[in-house]
Design a protein around this motif. Structure first.
Motif, short mmCIF file in Angstrom:
data_model
loop_
_atom_site.label_atom_id
_atom_site.label_comp_id
_atom_site.label_asym_id
_atom_site.label_seq_id
_atom_site.Cartn_x
_atom_site.Cartn_y
_atom_site.Cartn_z
N LEU A 232 0.66 -1.30 0.01
CA LEU A 232 -0.15 0.14 0.09
C LEU A 232 0.91 1.15 0.14
O LEU A 232 0.67 2.28 -0.58
CB LEU A 232 -0.95 0.00 1.16
CG LEU A 232 -2.03 -0.84 1.11
CD1 LEU A 232 -2.85 -0.80 2.50
CD2 LEU A 232 -3.11 -0.43 0.09
N ARG A 233 2.10 1.24 0.47
CA ARG A 233 2.90 2.29 0.62
C ARG A 233 3.49 2.52 -0.74
O ARG A 233 3.49 3.87 -1.25
CB ARG A 233 3.96 2.20 1.56
CG ARG A 233 5.22 3.37 1.58
CD ARG A 233 6.34 3.22 2.75
NE ARG A 233 6.89 1.94 2.33
CZ ARG A 233 8.28 1.69 2.96
NH1 ARG A 233 8.45 2.42 4.22
NH2 ARG A 233 9.11 0.74 2.63
N VAL A 234 3.82 1.48 -1.47
CA VAL A 234 4.24 1.68 -2.70
C VAL A 234 2.95 2.39 -3.62
O VAL A 234 3.27 3.54 -4.38
CB VAL A 234 4.54 0.23 -3.43
CG1 VAL A 234 4.96 0.58 -4.91
CG2 VAL A 234 5.86 -0.04 -2.65
N MET A 235 1.95 1.93 -3.64
CA MET A 235 0.96 2.55 -4.33
C MET A 235 0.57 3.90 -3.90
O MET A 235 0.29 4.44 -4.68
CB MET A 235 -0.42 1.63 -4.16
CG MET A 235 -1.69 1.84 -4.95
SD MET A 235 -2.92 0.81 -4.93
CE MET A 235 -3.92 1.40 -6.26
N TYR A 236 0.59 4.22 -2.46
CA TYR A 236 0.49 5.58 -2.05
C TYR A 236 1.51 6.62 -2.81
O TYR A 236 1.08 7.57 -3.27
CB TYR A 236 0.42 5.83 -0.67
CG TYR A 236 0.73 7.14 0.01
CD1 TYR A 236 -0.60 8.02 0.24
CD2 TYR A 236 1.99 7.72 0.11
CE1 TYR A 236 -0.52 9.15 0.44
CE2 TYR A 236 1.89 8.85 0.74
CZ TYR A 236 1.08 9.82 0.82
OH TYR A 236 1.23 11.12 1.22
N ASN A 237 2.74 6.05 -2.68
CA ASN A 237 3.93 6.98 -3.14
C ASN A 237 4.11 7.26 -4.74
O ASN A 237 3.84 8.45 -5.37
CB ASN A 237 5.25 6.34 -2.94
CG ASN A 237 5.54 6.41 -1.61
OD1 ASN A 237 5.35 7.28 -0.64
ND2 ASN A 237 6.27 5.33 -1.07
N ASN A 238 3.34 6.21 -5.43
CA ASN A 238 3.23 6.41 -6.90
C ASN A 238 1.83 7.17 -7.26
O ASN A 238 1.90 7.96 -7.94
CB ASN A 238 2.98 5.14 -7.53
CG ASN A 238 4.22 4.25 -7.45
OD1 ASN A 238 5.41 4.86 -7.46
ND2 ASN A 238 4.23 2.77 -7.71
N GLY A 239 0.94 7.15 -6.39
CA GLY A 239 -0.29 7.93 -6.47
C GLY A 239 -0.25 9.32 -6.49
O GLY A 239 -0.72 10.30 -7.02
N MET A 240 0.63 9.62 -5.27
CA MET A 240 1.11 11.04 -4.84
C MET A 240 1.63 11.63 -6.03
O MET A 240 1.50 12.67 -6.39
CB MET A 240 1.68 11.24 -3.64
CG MET A 240 1.05 11.13 -2.22
SD MET A 240 -0.24 12.28 -2.19
CE MET A 240 0.62 13.86 -1.96
N LYS A 241 2.56 11.11 -6.88
CA LYS A 241 3.21 11.58 -8.04
C LYS A 241 2.27 11.67 -9.04
O LYS A 241 2.44 13.02 -10.01
CB LYS A 241 4.62 10.51 -8.46
CG LYS A 241 5.45 10.23 -7.34
CD LYS A 241 6.67 9.46 -7.99
CE LYS A 241 7.70 9.38 -6.89
NZ LYS A 241 8.56 8.18 -7.41
N MET A 242 1.46 10.79 -9.29
CA MET A 242 0.20 10.99 -10.36
C MET A 242 -0.60 12.00 -10.16
O MET A 242 -0.68 12.94 -10.93
CB MET A 242 -0.37 9.61 -10.47
CG MET A 242 0.51 8.49 -11.10
SD MET A 242 -0.47 6.99 -11.13
CE MET A 242 -1.97 7.56 -12.21
#
Length: 282
Positions: A232-242
């Motif tokens: 979930l942390r990976v998905m959050y970090n990538n989501g914030m960039k997007m």
């Protein structure tokens, strides 16, 4: 034209399928189970947070929850949000009862959680004091009484040794603002947004008081230390960039305000500039 439209819709459909596969993989659930007519239950992400009006509201709205909902598609997953006291909320994620903890100061990290590489917000920690109190640098604190909310470790950001000033730990921002305006503190150290909001909500006149710039602090998202939390942390970090690159994060900030119901364009610019520098380094 119909062929072009077909290709566009097909591309969107494939992206949506890819998203479903990604998030179900993160939640350790088979993608097939989502499409099965026998299984209509969406996988859940369990969020524990304190009730911060304007940021994490009881109805599921607020700046921080809106950001998470923009990252984790509610068409695919269910976001179960539980509001509880700070220590209990963090403990519930430490013990794997919940998946995400909102939000954590960089000064109060728990070694039992893993944290986002990208903060969900940044804030200015200021020295709030009377206009009659002169401040030049940290030596101005010498012999004075400084107050901040219990649990914060702002002394780590003050270059003057603790033995040179007195410290009073208040229970909340309201107590700190009251004590400062009543002359019982020389300085109250906290986030400028929080002080302004608290004074406004409680009709406390602060026009004879001023803010001196202190330091900047980041607010992190905490995740459980298990496999689900790490993914979930990976998905959050990538989501914030997007969200940042698409301009959606800017829209969210202007919609909600960095202070609830108050659009501070200068602070929004500061936040966006922070993210711009952060992402340019990656």
């Amino acid at each position: 034209m119909s062929i072009l439209l077909y290709k566009i819709n097909k591309a969107r459909f494939l992206c949506y399928i890819f998203y479903i596969i990604s998030i179900t993989s993160i939640l350790l659930i088979s993608p097939y189970s989502l499409s099965s007519p026998e299984n209509t239950t969406k996988p859940s992400i369990n969020i524990a947070t304190v009730h911060w009006p304007g940021y994490t509201n009881k109805d599921g709205s607020g700046l921080y929850l809106t950001i998470l909902k923009s990252i984790f598609d509610e068409k695919v997953v269910t976001l179960d949000i539980s509001l509880m006291p700070y220590r209990r909320a963090r403990y519930s994620v430490e013990t794997l009862q919940n998946d995400i903890f909102l939000v954590e100061s960089e000064f109060t990290r728990s070694f039992k959680l893993i944290y986002s590489h990208i903060p969900i917000d940044i804030g200015n920690v200021d020295y709030f004091h009377s206009q009659d109190t002169f401040f030049s640098d940290a030596t101005s604190f010498s012999g004075k009484t400084l107050g901040w909310v219990k649990g914060y470790e702002f002394q780590k950001k003050i270059s003057l040794p603790e033995s040179h000033y007195n410290t009073f730990h208040v229970n909340d921002v309201l107590q700190g603002v009251k004590m400062l305006t009543q002359g019982r503190l020389d300085y109250f150290i906290d986030y400028d947004e929080g002080i302004k909001q608290t004074a406004h909500q409680n009709n406390i006149d602060i026009k004879n008081f001023t803010f001196t710039q202190g330091f900047q602090e980041v607010y992190l998202v905490g995740f459980s230390s298990d496999t689900k939390g790490r993914k979930l942390r990976v998905m959050y970090n990538n989501g914030m960039k997007m969200l940042f690159s698409s301009g959606q994060l800017e829209n969210i900030l202007f919609e909600h305000g960095v202070i609830p119901q108050i659009i501070d364009e200068q602070q929004i610019a500061t936040i966006l500039n922070y993210y711009s520098k952060l992402f340019s380094q990656n």
